[in-house]
Design a protein around this motif. Structure first.
Motif, PDB file in Angstrom:
ATOM      1  N   ASN A 145      41.620 -13.804   9.611  1.00  0.00           N
ATOM      2  CA  ASN A 145      42.589 -13.315   8.542  1.00  0.00           C
ATOM      3  C   ASN A 145      42.431 -14.727   7.754  1.00  0.00           C
ATOM      4  O   ASN A 145      43.455 -15.658   8.209  1.00  0.00           O
ATOM      5  CB  ASN A 145      43.765 -12.782   8.721  1.00  0.00           C
ATOM      6  CG  ASN A 145      44.285 -12.638   7.511  1.00  0.00           C
ATOM      7  OD1 ASN A 145      44.184 -12.855   6.189  1.00  0.00           O
ATOM      8  ND2 ASN A 145      45.841 -11.925   7.420  1.00  0.00           N
ATOM      9  N   GLY A 149      49.665 -16.590   7.465  1.00  0.00           N
ATOM     10  CA  GLY A 149      50.561 -17.906   7.480  1.00  0.00           C
ATOM     11  C   GLY A 149      50.431 -18.713   6.552  1.00  0.00           C
ATOM     12  O   GLY A 149      50.457 -18.631   5.340  1.00  0.00           O
ATOM     13  N   THR A 177      37.835 -11.515   7.561  1.00  0.00           N
ATOM     14  CA  THR A 177      38.182 -10.544   6.691  1.00  0.00           C
ATOM     15  C   THR A 177      38.230 -10.703   5.212  1.00  0.00           C
ATOM     16  O   THR A 177      38.596 -12.003   4.673  1.00  0.00           O
ATOM     17  CB  THR A 177      39.569  -9.987   7.037  1.00  0.00           C
ATOM     18  OG1 THR A 177      40.682 -10.932   6.675  1.00  0.00           O
ATOM     19  CG2 THR A 177      39.525  -9.454   8.506  1.00  0.00           C
ATOM     20  N   GLY A 204      48.392 -13.628  12.180  1.00  0.00           N
ATOM     21  CA  GLY A 204      49.873 -13.339  12.615  1.00  0.00           C
ATOM     22  C   GLY A 204      49.728 -11.878  13.268  1.00  0.00           C
ATOM     23  O   GLY A 204      48.928 -11.304  13.465  1.00  0.00           O
ATOM     24  N   ASP A 205      51.097 -11.544  13.484  1.00  0.00           N
ATOM     25  CA  ASP A 205      51.497 -10.038  14.177  1.00  0.00           C
ATOM     26  C   ASP A 205      50.816  -9.058  13.314  1.00  0.00           C
ATOM     27  O   ASP A 205      50.540  -7.997  13.607  1.00  0.00           O
ATOM     28  CB  ASP A 205      53.035 -10.217  14.136  1.00  0.00           C
ATOM     29  CG  ASP A 205      53.600 -11.237  14.920  1.00  0.00           C
ATOM     30  OD1 ASP A 205      52.892 -11.658  15.867  1.00  0.00           O
ATOM     31  OD2 ASP A 205      54.752 -11.523  14.800  1.00  0.00           O
ATOM     32  N   GLY A 206      50.649  -9.335  11.761  1.00  0.00           N
ATOM     33  CA  GLY A 206      50.179  -8.175  10.960  1.00  0.00           C
ATOM     34  C   GLY A 206      48.771  -8.089  11.392  1.00  0.00           C
ATOM     35  O   GLY A 206      48.176  -6.959  11.262  1.00  0.00           O
ATOM     36  N   MET A 207      47.931  -9.058  11.588  1.00  0.00           N
ATOM     37  CA  MET A 207      46.667  -9.167  11.949  1.00  0.00           C
ATOM     38  C   MET A 207      46.407  -8.458  12.971  1.00  0.00           C
ATOM     39  O   MET A 207      45.205  -7.530  13.494  1.00  0.00           O
ATOM     40  CB  MET A 207      46.191 -10.521  11.896  1.00  0.00           C
ATOM     41  CG  MET A 207      44.428 -10.601  11.698  1.00  0.00           C
ATOM     42  SD  MET A 207      43.661  -9.800  10.457  1.00  0.00           S
ATOM     43  CE  MET A 207      42.136  -9.702  11.130  1.00  0.00           C
ATOM     44  N   GLU A 210      46.607  -4.748  12.779  1.00  0.00           N
ATOM     45  CA  GLU A 210      45.336  -4.170  12.388  1.00  0.00           C
ATOM     46  C   GLU A 210      44.478  -4.049  13.589  1.00  0.00           C
ATOM     47  O   GLU A 210      43.854  -2.715  13.803  1.00  0.00           O
ATOM     48  CB  GLU A 210      44.643  -5.267  11.476  1.00  0.00           C
ATOM     49  CG  GLU A 210      44.992  -5.097  10.014  1.00  0.00           C
ATOM     50  CD  GLU A 210      44.140  -5.701   9.028  1.00  0.00           C
ATOM     51  OE1 GLU A 210      42.758  -5.381   9.388  1.00  0.00           O
ATOM     52  OE2 GLU A 210      44.369  -6.166   8.011  1.00  0.00           O
ATOM     53  N   SER A 248      52.900 -16.053  10.174  1.00  0.00           N
ATOM     54  CA  SER A 248      54.065 -16.531   9.989  1.00  0.00           C
ATOM     55  C   SER A 248      55.194 -16.555  11.118  1.00  0.00           C
ATOM     56  O   SER A 248      56.365 -17.324  11.120  1.00  0.00           O
ATOM     57  CB  SER A 248      54.626 -15.943   8.795  1.00  0.00           C
ATOM     58  OG  SER A 248      53.773 -16.052   7.727  1.00  0.00           O
ATOM     59  N   THR A 249      55.096 -15.589  11.818  1.00  0.00           N
ATOM     60  CA  THR A 249      56.021 -15.468  12.907  1.00  0.00           C
ATOM     61  C   THR A 249      55.271 -15.349  14.378  1.00  0.00           C
ATOM     62  O   THR A 249      55.856 -16.146  15.107  1.00  0.00           O
ATOM     63  CB  THR A 249      56.723 -13.855  12.976  1.00  0.00           C
ATOM     64  OG1 THR A 249      56.982 -13.761  11.389  1.00  0.00           O
ATOM     65  CG2 THR A 249      57.945 -13.883  13.894  1.00  0.00           C
ATOM     66  N   GLU A 528      55.293  -4.464   9.328  1.00  0.00           N
ATOM     67  CA  GLU A 528      54.826  -3.638   8.041  1.00  0.00           C
ATOM     68  C   GLU A 528      55.879  -2.689   7.693  1.00  0.00           C
ATOM     69  O   GLU A 528      56.646  -2.152   8.565  1.00  0.00           O
ATOM     70  CB  GLU A 528      53.566  -2.684   8.545  1.00  0.00           C
ATOM     71  CG  GLU A 528      52.394  -3.723   8.954  1.00  0.00           C
ATOM     72  CD  GLU A 528      51.728  -4.153   7.769  1.00  0.00           C
ATOM     73  OE1 GLU A 528      51.643  -3.832   6.673  1.00  0.00           O
ATOM     74  OE2 GLU A 528      51.215  -5.469   8.188  1.00  0.00           O
TER      75      GLU A 528
END
Ligand SMILES: CCCCCCCCCCCCC/C=C/[C@@H](O)[C@H](CO)NC(=O)CCCCCCCCCCCCCCC
Ligand SMILES: Nc1ncnc2c1ncn2[C@@H]1O[C@H](COP(=O)(O)OP(=O)(O)OP(=O)(O)O)[C@@H](O)[C@H]1O
Ligand SMILES: [Ca+2]
Length: 566
Positions: A145, A149, A177, A204-207, A210, A248-249, A528
């Protein structure tokens, strides 16, 4: 550390002009300085080293040409002058070295010997040992991604990770991506998963979220399981996932490795570590919404996330900004939480022990009985909770559901500790990565001062649950219904439970029409926002696996099984 076992090779080789006895077994590579002074000398560099074969990254031959030696990768290295004139052959072993705060680095040692055959024998023996390790990945599918971040994902991968993969002989297929959910949809529908030994996500955690959505979905379809049904037992994913932190996290990376360092993560992937992980499925009215592996948070963490999404331009600092803002706003929410306590388990959310590498509780899927867990269950049973009739509908309800109604500042479910740089011990420090449970944390309405005390304890040694307005339960399943969604009969039940006078004065005080509190928050599901507030959450024990080994316990005493120590 493992015992050395039967030796495969033993030779006298040189390291930086000094003679060493070098030996190789199936489990250890050891080099010990010869004729070292038997008298202890505090300033003499260590004379005996030992590396588990499982932590050797690679071995390369150094080829001599015109007084210099050329590496396998083509780069040149002047080593002849440094080494004895007789030493004409050399090979270099790259291995994992532990640094501070759970960081791993790639260290190297060059051995020289006068005999070319001996040198080649060493290189081929070490390579054979590495090749016989079937848990190491050879082909990886990598998703980057570029916007996670601080937008450093691509650079981090190219500069820090790709060269290590090349050294370790890992081939990669890299996809940068182009839009949100690109990786998820590629995994769901297109990726030729048979060609790979694992999937790596750079972000990050969002990726990571996914990736698991794509992989879990694809696995269920391939196995003929309906991924939408809340009652189905989901099939575990066979491909392991590696996380190169660039978000970020980075809470999932931090809580499974102990640090959010890209090189450390790359090395855990190379050595083929494996760490199972629990996954929660989240449904609304039997409709699948999302999976969660770290935090499901309603109230405070939901509001922080909603507010911070509008400030993405601020980068990772957006969470602190929105955190302070939401702390000052001090909203609370009414609703009903019901949960199925985890039975027959060892471990409670208030334990002093932590889930660490090789965790015994996770090895037994959390299913160990002990006097302690029975005691905890008895304590749980004596809690002032009521049992609600509409909750007796699940096939899992051999244990009984419990219901709690109230006003909450936060309702959090932590399936792992959620340790991250903001809170190194996490939201639930004793939570386990792979025990099939989640820790349900209820923070009831309290003053700002008390809420601040609770928050501050996430950053100190003090117990954040040891407060009258906080409770925590280890559960396998839970449901939440915000008050505004409750049926009329449920609301009537409220009236029976409380005196009418109290209720009406309360409604008048808290109703959104008065403008003092919003009716509902939203759920933060691993970063999310969920589209529904009434949810049904179920933990699926060890549904996925990571290229990680859990946080390693820091060594306290010298390891007596180390051959160097004997
Ligand atoms: C006074 C200091 C108190 C510090 C308390 C820190 C507690 C932090 C606990 C962090 C738990 C993170 C759980 C991980 C969630 C991830 O799945 C998710 C996706 O990446 N991240 C977030 O939702 C991002 C969530 C980020 C939450 C940040 C919250 C910051 C709170 C700041 C409150 C300040 C009050 C100051 C009063 C003057
Ligand atoms: N090419 C892309 N363009 C825009 N968004 C993307 C792209 N690729 C992935 N995303 C989305 O970006 C979001 C954020 O990514 P990521 O998790 O990597 O970083 P983060 O939010 O900064 O970190 P964290 O989740 O650790 O707080 C994810 O939800 C992901 O779906
Ligand atoms: Ca768990």
């Amino acid at each position: 550390m493992e015992r050395p076992g039967r030796l495969l090779l033993q030779s006298e080789l040189r390291v930086r002009n000094a003679a060493y006895d070098v030996s190789l077994s199936r489990s250890l590579l050891t080099w010990k300085r010869r004729a070292a002074s038997p008298v202890y000398h505090p300033f003499r560099p260590s004379v005996c080293h030992s590396v588990p074969v499982s932590e050797i990254i690679s071995v390369r031959e150094e080829e001599e040409e015109n007084g210099s030696r050329q590496r396998d990768d083509g780069s040149w290295k002047k080593i002849r002058e440094r080494e004895g004139k007789d030493c004409r052959q050399a090979f270099t072993v790259l291995y994992v070295e532990r640094c501070q705060q759970h960081r791993w680095r790639c260290a190297e040692v060059t051995f020289t010997c006068s005999d070319e055959t001996v040198c080649q024998h060493w290189v081929s023996s070490i390579r054979e040992q590495l090749a016989s390790n079937t848990s190491r990945p050879k082909h990886l599918l990598v998703y980057i991604n570029p916007y996670g971040g601080k937008h450093q994902g691509k650079r981090i991968y190219e500069q820090k990770v790709a060269p290590l993969f090349t050294q370790a002989g890992i081939s990669t297929s890299v996809i940068v991506t182009e839009y949100a959910n690109h990786a998820r949809d590629h995994l769901k529908m297109e990726a030729e998963l048979k060609k790979f030994d694992g999937v790596v996500c750079v972000g990050g955690d969002g990726m990571f979220s996914e990736i698991i959505h794509g992989l879990i979905w694809r696995t269920q379809i391939d196995c003929g399981v309906d991924p939408n049904s809340p009652e189905e037992a989901l099939s575990p994913c066979s491909l392991r996932i590696g996380i190169i932190p660039a978000g970020s996290t980075d809470c999932i990376c931090f809580a499974t490795v102990g640090t959010n360092d890209p090189v450390t993560s790359a090395l855990h992937i190379i050595v083929g570590d494996s760490q199972p992980l629990d996954v929660c499925s989240v449904h609304h009215n039997n409709m699948f919404l999302r999976y969660s592996v770290s935090l499901l948070g309603y109230g405070f963490y939901g509001d922080v996330l909603s507010d911070s999404e509008r400030k993405r331009w601020m980068g990772p600092a957006r969470y602190d900004f929105s955190g302070v803002k939401m702390f000052l706003t001090h909203h609370y929410y009414e609703g009903t939480v019901s949960y199925l306590p985890a039975r027959g388990i060892i471990g409670t959310p208030r334990d002093a022990t932590r889930c660490r590498s090789g965790c015994v509780i996770c090895q037994h899927n959390g299913q160990l009985n002990s006097e302690r867990s029975e005691k905890y269950e008895m304590d749980e049973a004596s809690d002032s909770v009521s049992i609600h009739p509409w909750l007796f509908c699940s096939p899992e309800s051999s244990g009984e559901w419990r219901t709690i109604r109230g006003k909450f500042l936060a309702i959090n479910a932590a399936s792992m500790s959620c340790a991250c740089p903001r809170s190194p011990k996490g939201l639930s420090p004793a939570a386990h990565l792979a025990d099939g449970t989640t820790d349900l944390i209820l923070v009831r309405k309290c003053s700002r001062f008390n809420f601040l005390r609770h928050l501050l304890r996430h950053t100190s040694k003090d117990d954040q649950f040891d407060l009258t307005f906080v409770e925590v339960h280890r559960v396998r399943r839970f449901r939440f219904m915000p008050r505004h969604c409750q049926s009329d009969s449920d609301l009537e039940l409220d009236l029976h439970e409380n005196s009418k006078r109290q209720i009406f004065s309360q409604i008048c005080k808290d109703h959104p029409a008065c403008g003092c509190a919003p009716a509902y928050s939203s759920w933060n599901c691993d970063g999310e926002i969920l589209t529904h507030t009434a949810i049904d959450v179920r933990v699926h024990c060890q549904l996925i696996k990571l290229f990680a080994r859990g946080i390693e316990e820091l060594p306290v005493f010298e390891d007596l099984t180390n051959p160097c120590a004997i």
